[in-house]
Design a protein around this motif. Structure first.
Motif, mmCIF file in Angstrom:
data_model
loop_
_atom_site.group_PDB
_atom_site.id
_atom_site.type_symbol
_atom_site.label_atom_id
_atom_site.label_comp_id
_atom_site.label_asym_id
_atom_site.label_seq_id
_atom_site.Cartn_x
_atom_site.Cartn_y
_atom_site.Cartn_z
ATOM 1 N N VAL A 91 34.302 54.757 71.313
ATOM 2 C CA VAL A 91 32.938 54.746 70.749
ATOM 3 C C VAL A 91 32.978 55.054 69.252
ATOM 4 O O VAL A 91 32.333 54.368 68.449
ATOM 5 C CB VAL A 91 32.019 55.728 71.510
ATOM 6 N N LEU A 92 33.734 56.078 68.859
ATOM 7 C CA LEU A 92 33.819 56.439 67.444
ATOM 8 C C LEU A 92 34.424 55.302 66.618
ATOM 9 O O LEU A 92 33.906 54.957 65.551
ATOM 10 C CB LEU A 92 34.640 57.723 67.264
ATOM 11 N N ALA A 93 35.511 54.717 67.103
ATOM 12 C CA ALA A 93 36.153 53.633 66.357
ATOM 13 C C ALA A 93 35.232 52.425 66.214
ATOM 14 O O ALA A 93 35.141 51.829 65.136
ATOM 15 C CB ALA A 93 37.465 53.241 67.031
ATOM 16 N N LEU A 94 34.520 52.068 67.283
ATOM 17 C CA LEU A 94 33.598 50.929 67.203
ATOM 18 C C LEU A 94 32.397 51.235 66.322
ATOM 19 O O LEU A 94 31.929 50.369 65.573
ATOM 20 C CB LEU A 94 33.151 50.499 68.603
ATOM 21 N N GLN A 97 33.581 50.841 62.820
ATOM 22 C CA GLN A 97 33.758 49.428 62.490
ATOM 23 C C GLN A 97 32.409 48.751 62.269
ATOM 24 O O GLN A 97 32.231 48.026 61.288
ATOM 25 C CB GLN A 97 34.533 48.729 63.603
ATOM 26 N N LEU A 98 31.460 48.988 63.147
ATOM 27 C CA LEU A 98 30.122 48.412 62.978
ATOM 28 C C LEU A 98 29.466 48.898 61.697
ATOM 29 O O LEU A 98 28.829 48.128 60.978
ATOM 30 C CB LEU A 98 29.234 48.775 64.171
ATOM 31 N N HIS A 99 29.625 50.183 61.412
ATOM 32 C CA HIS A 99 28.980 50.768 60.243
ATOM 33 C C HIS A 99 29.559 50.224 58.936
ATOM 34 O O HIS A 99 28.856 50.143 57.943
ATOM 35 C CB HIS A 99 29.084 52.295 60.285
ATOM 36 N N MET A 100 30.813 49.823 58.949
ATOM 37 C CA MET A 100 31.422 49.264 57.732
ATOM 38 C C MET A 100 30.854 47.892 57.391
ATOM 39 O O MET A 100 30.864 47.492 56.239
ATOM 40 C CB MET A 100 32.936 49.171 57.880
ATOM 41 N N GLY A 101 30.391 47.170 58.407
ATOM 42 C CA GLY A 101 29.796 45.859 58.148
ATOM 43 C C GLY A 101 30.734 44.950 57.371
ATOM 44 O O GLY A 101 31.881 44.754 57.737
ATOM 45 N N ASP A 118 29.858 55.203 52.645
ATOM 46 C CA ASP A 118 29.935 56.669 52.677
ATOM 47 C C ASP A 118 28.816 57.306 53.493
ATOM 48 O O ASP A 118 28.515 58.478 53.351
ATOM 49 C CB ASP A 118 29.969 57.245 51.271
ATOM 50 N N SER A 119 28.240 56.527 54.374
ATOM 51 C CA SER A 119 27.181 57.048 55.245
ATOM 52 C C SER A 119 27.634 56.938 56.693
ATOM 53 O O SER A 119 28.728 56.459 56.973
ATOM 54 C CB SER A 119 25.884 56.256 55.019
ATOM 55 N N GLY A 120 26.789 57.393 57.618
ATOM 56 C CA GLY A 120 27.154 57.349 59.036
ATOM 57 C C GLY A 120 28.403 58.173 59.264
ATOM 58 O O GLY A 120 28.558 59.260 58.709
ATOM 59 N N SER A 125 34.099 61.699 57.459
ATOM 60 C CA SER A 125 35.519 61.361 57.460
ATOM 61 C C SER A 125 35.697 60.050 56.718
ATOM 62 O O SER A 125 34.894 59.131 56.888
ATOM 63 C CB SER A 125 36.039 61.192 58.891
ATOM 64 N N ARG A 126 36.751 59.982 55.910
ATOM 65 C CA ARG A 126 37.029 58.706 55.247
ATOM 66 C C ARG A 126 37.688 57.720 56.210
ATOM 67 O O ARG A 126 37.790 56.534 55.902
ATOM 68 C CB ARG A 126 37.936 58.936 54.027
ATOM 69 N N ASN A 127 38.111 58.195 57.379
ATOM 70 C CA ASN A 127 38.841 57.346 58.322
ATOM 71 C C ASN A 127 38.378 57.518 59.767
ATOM 72 O O ASN A 127 39.206 57.735 60.661
ATOM 73 C CB ASN A 127 40.334 57.663 58.212
ATOM 74 N N PRO A 128 37.092 57.397 60.047
ATOM 75 C CA PRO A 128 36.640 57.625 61.429
ATOM 76 C C PRO A 128 37.172 56.598 62.424
ATOM 77 O O PRO A 128 37.381 56.933 63.595
ATOM 78 C CB PRO A 128 35.118 57.579 61.320
#
Length: 194
Positions: A91-94, A97-101, A118-120, A125-128
């Protein structure tokens, strides 16, 4: 396979499928390739190989292991907590990924980075996405601890810090002061730097 093992495998299949689908979708939306390991230079060959081994193994090994039968050499460590790590990690990785768009990339290459997100989850974390993947693979090992599962988890856990250092160097060069300010604000792994 136990029910916990089957559930962990199905979550993993879902994660890998969603990862690939979202990567393709984001590549189309941005008009740029997102798989740029091969453009980033030789330093990314090892992490790219380790990620490929880890992810391919997480999909291919469980059915082979079930067909071969036998017990896990380390016994059953902790199936349900392991499954929880698999779910939380996926869930965190997806989410990351979705948040990076349109900034989503797999690998790093100069001149091919997206805008700073830099949100969400990236506010903490710089590497969620990598944290999620680490949790997922640690959970898979806990669900069914075996030598192959350990090797797959170690492959990903070694690849992550190697790739993070490469990506950070590229981001510092390409994005400069805004990325340096983000680095000062948000930890590489978890928490605020300030």
């Amino acid at each position: 396979m136990s029910r916990t093992e089957i559930a962990a495998y199905l979550v993993t299949l879902g994660y890998v499928g969603a990862f690939l689908f979202l990567s393709l979708k984001q590549a189309r939306a941005s008009g740029q390739p997102v798989w740029i390991f091969t453009r980033g230079g030789r330093s990314q060959h090892l992490p790219a190989l380790l990620f490929k081994l880890g992810f391919a193994g997480s999909v291919l090994w469980p059915p082979v292991r079930a067909w071969l039968g036998g017990e896990a050499p380390f016994g059953m460590l902790s199936g349900v907590p392991g499954l929880m790590l698999v779910i939380i990690g996926a869930v965190l990785a997806l989410w990351a990924q979705l948040h990076m768009g349109r900034s989503w990339r797999i690998g790093a290459a100069e001149g091919e980075v997206g805008a700073i997100v830099d949100s969400g989850p990236f506010a903490f974390s710089r590497n969620p996405a990598f944290i999620g993947q680490a949790l997922l693979f640690a959970g898979l090992f806990l669900v069914r601890p075996g030598l192959v599962e350990l090797a797959l988890a170690l492959a990903v856990l070694v690849a992550i810090p190697l790739q993070v250092r490469i990506e950070e160097a590229v981001l510092r060069r390409d994005l400069g002061a805004p990325y340096l300010a983000y680095q000062r604000r948000v930890s590489r792994w978890i928490g605020r730097s300030c």
